[in-house]
Scaffold this motif. Structure first.
Motif, PDB file in Angstrom:
ATOM      1  N   ASP A 118     -49.601-101.097 -68.979  1.00  0.00           N
ATOM      2  CA  ASP A 118     -48.883-101.833 -70.028  1.00  0.00           C
ATOM      3  C   ASP A 118     -47.497-102.303 -69.604  1.00  0.00           C
ATOM      4  OD1 ASP A 118     -50.991-101.692 -71.783  1.00  0.00           O
ATOM      5  OD2 ASP A 118     -50.226 -99.925 -72.841  1.00  0.00           O
ATOM      6  N   ASN A 119     -46.954-101.759 -68.540  1.00  0.00           N
ATOM      7  CA  ASN A 119     -45.596-102.102 -68.122  1.00  0.00           C
ATOM      8  C   ASN A 119     -45.511-102.728 -66.728  1.00  0.00           C
ATOM      9  OD1 ASN A 119     -44.214-101.093 -70.474  1.00  0.00           O
ATOM     10  ND2 ASN A 119     -44.806 -99.074 -69.765  1.00  0.00           N
ATOM     11  N   THR A 120     -46.646-102.913 -66.044  1.00  0.00           N
ATOM     12  CA  THR A 120     -46.601-103.343 -64.645  1.00  0.00           C
ATOM     13  C   THR A 120     -47.647-104.412 -64.354  1.00  0.00           C
ATOM     14  OG1 THR A 120     -45.989-101.070 -64.074  1.00  0.00           O
ATOM     15  CG2 THR A 120     -46.626-102.511 -62.258  1.00  0.00           C
ATOM     16  N   LEU A 121     -47.208-105.450 -63.639  1.00  0.00           N
ATOM     17  CA  LEU A 121     -48.107-106.461 -63.093  1.00  0.00           C
ATOM     18  C   LEU A 121     -47.931-106.482 -61.584  1.00  0.00           C
ATOM     19  CD1 LEU A 121     -47.392-109.538 -65.409  1.00  0.00           C
ATOM     20  CD2 LEU A 121     -49.325-107.978 -65.556  1.00  0.00           C
ATOM     21  N   ILE A 122     -49.017-106.704 -60.864  1.00  0.00           N
ATOM     22  CA  ILE A 122     -48.925-106.940 -59.428  1.00  0.00           C
ATOM     23  C   ILE A 122     -49.240-108.416 -59.219  1.00  0.00           C
ATOM     24  CG2 ILE A 122     -51.322-106.310 -58.926  1.00  0.00           C
ATOM     25  CD1 ILE A 122     -50.195-105.039 -56.305  1.00  0.00           C
ATOM     26  N   GLY A 123     -48.554-109.037 -58.273  1.00  0.00           N
ATOM     27  CA  GLY A 123     -48.752-110.462 -58.062  1.00  0.00           C
ATOM     28  C   GLY A 123     -48.855-110.816 -56.601  1.00  0.00           C
ATOM     29  N   VAL A 124     -49.475-111.961 -56.372  1.00  0.00           N
ATOM     30  CA  VAL A 124     -49.535-112.533 -55.031  1.00  0.00           C
ATOM     31  C   VAL A 124     -49.292-114.022 -55.174  1.00  0.00           C
ATOM     32  CG1 VAL A 124     -52.061-112.773 -55.070  1.00  0.00           C
ATOM     33  CG2 VAL A 124     -50.868-112.738 -52.895  1.00  0.00           C
ATOM     34  N   LEU A 125     -48.430-114.550 -54.310  1.00  0.00           N
ATOM     35  CA  LEU A 125     -48.100-115.963 -54.309  1.00  0.00           C
ATOM     36  C   LEU A 125     -48.775-116.608 -53.109  1.00  0.00           C
ATOM     37  CD1 LEU A 125     -44.711-117.643 -54.856  1.00  0.00           C
ATOM     38  CD2 LEU A 125     -45.953-118.107 -52.768  1.00  0.00           C
ATOM     39  N   ASN A 126     -49.474-117.708 -53.356  1.00  0.00           N
ATOM     40  CA  ASN A 126     -50.002-118.522 -52.276  1.00  0.00           C
ATOM     41  C   ASN A 126     -49.925-119.977 -52.702  1.00  0.00           C
ATOM     42  OD1 ASN A 126     -52.179-118.713 -54.019  1.00  0.00           O
ATOM     43  ND2 ASN A 126     -53.707-118.313 -52.489  1.00  0.00           N
ATOM     44  N   GLY A 127     -50.383-120.880 -51.875  1.00  0.00           N
ATOM     45  CA  GLY A 127     -50.270-122.292 -52.202  1.00  0.00           C
ATOM     46  C   GLY A 127     -51.337-123.120 -51.530  1.00  0.00           C
ATOM     47  N   LYS A 128     -51.324-124.394 -51.839  1.00  0.00           N
ATOM     48  CA  LYS A 128     -52.324-125.315 -51.314  1.00  0.00           C
ATOM     49  C   LYS A 128     -52.258-125.448 -49.793  1.00  0.00           C
ATOM     50  CE  LYS A 128     -52.722-128.176 -55.426  1.00  0.00           C
ATOM     51  NZ  LYS A 128     -52.516-129.511 -55.998  1.00  0.00           N
ATOM     52  N   ASP A 129     -51.074-125.326 -49.217  1.00  0.00           N
ATOM     53  CA  ASP A 129     -50.910-125.514 -47.780  1.00  0.00           C
ATOM     54  C   ASP A 129     -50.906-124.210 -46.989  1.00  0.00           C
ATOM     55  OD1 ASP A 129     -50.759-128.280 -48.176  1.00  0.00           O
ATOM     56  OD2 ASP A 129     -48.598-128.180 -48.542  1.00  0.00           O
ATOM     57  N   VAL A 130     -51.229-123.089 -47.635  1.00  0.00           N
ATOM     58  CA  VAL A 130     -51.249-121.782 -46.967  1.00  0.00           C
ATOM     59  C   VAL A 130     -52.640-121.562 -46.363  1.00  0.00           C
ATOM     60  CG1 VAL A 130     -51.049-119.293 -47.309  1.00  0.00           C
ATOM     61  CG2 VAL A 130     -49.521-120.832 -48.530  1.00  0.00           C
ATOM     62  N   PRO A 131     -52.719-121.211 -45.081  1.00  0.00           N
ATOM     63  CA  PRO A 131     -54.037-120.956 -44.471  1.00  0.00           C
ATOM     64  C   PRO A 131     -54.764-119.805 -45.173  1.00  0.00           C
ATOM     65  CG  PRO A 131     -52.300-121.000 -42.809  1.00  0.00           C
ATOM     66  CD  PRO A 131     -51.624-121.050 -44.142  1.00  0.00           C
ATOM     67  N   GLU A 132     -56.093-119.760 -45.041  1.00  0.00           N
ATOM     68  CA  GLU A 132     -56.906-118.722 -45.683  1.00  0.00           C
ATOM     69  C   GLU A 132     -56.451-117.322 -45.345  1.00  0.00           C
ATOM     70  OE1 GLU A 132     -61.271-118.438 -45.636  1.00  0.00           O
ATOM     71  OE2 GLU A 132     -61.246-120.611 -45.805  1.00  0.00           O
ATOM     72  N   GLU A 133     -55.949-117.116 -44.117  1.00  0.00           N
ATOM     73  CA  GLU A 133     -55.522-115.778 -43.680  1.00  0.00           C
ATOM     74  C   GLU A 133     -54.066-115.476 -44.029  1.00  0.00           C
ATOM     75  OE1 GLU A 133     -54.885-118.722 -40.411  1.00  0.00           O
ATOM     76  OE2 GLU A 133     -56.608-118.244 -41.635  1.00  0.00           O
ATOM     77  N   GLY A 134     -53.392-116.366 -44.724  1.00  0.00           N
ATOM     78  CA  GLY A 134     -52.017-116.114 -45.157  1.00  0.00           C
ATOM     79  C   GLY A 134     -51.027-116.913 -44.360  1.00  0.00           C
ATOM     80  N   PRO A 135     -49.764-116.694 -44.516  1.00  0.00           N
ATOM     81  CA  PRO A 135     -49.148-115.524 -45.149  1.00  0.00           C
ATOM     82  C   PRO A 135     -49.148-115.630 -46.676  1.00  0.00           C
ATOM     83  CG  PRO A 135     -47.422-117.025 -44.482  1.00  0.00           C
ATOM     84  CD  PRO A 135     -48.737-117.630 -44.038  1.00  0.00           C
ATOM     85  N   PHE A 136     -49.252-114.482 -47.311  1.00  0.00           N
ATOM     86  CA  PHE A 136     -49.149-114.368 -48.756  1.00  0.00           C
ATOM     87  C   PHE A 136     -47.912-113.540 -49.081  1.00  0.00           C
ATOM     88  CE2 PHE A 136     -53.762-114.413 -47.815  1.00  0.00           C
ATOM     89  CZ  PHE A 136     -54.012-115.690 -48.277  1.00  0.00           C
ATOM     90  N   PHE A 137     -47.395-113.689 -50.274  1.00  0.00           N
ATOM     91  CA  PHE A 137     -46.215-112.951 -50.710  1.00  0.00           C
ATOM     92  C   PHE A 137     -46.616-112.083 -51.896  1.00  0.00           C
ATOM     93  CE2 PHE A 137     -44.879-116.865 -48.718  1.00  0.00           C
ATOM     94  CZ  PHE A 137     -44.032-116.384 -47.732  1.00  0.00           C
TER      95      PHE A 137
END
Length: 50
Positions: free
Chosen positions: A24-43
């Protein structure tokens, strides 16, 4: 088991923020984008309710 997830897409930016509810108090997130390769990098990040 039901899992709560969502994705935020930014207008004019090739960025996606994906969120998953941990509790109820925590979300985990990952940021990626259209130009990011399949293997990352992810944030990866954690959002805690203040």
């Amino acid at each position: 088991m039901l899992e709560s997830t969502t994705t935020m897409i930014y207008d004019g930016q090739p960025i996606f923020d994906h969120f998953k509810k941990v509790d109820d108090n925590t979300l985990i997130g990952v940021l990626n984008g259209k130009d990011v390769p399949e293997e990352g990098p992810f944030f990866y990040f954690i959002l805690d309710r203040a």
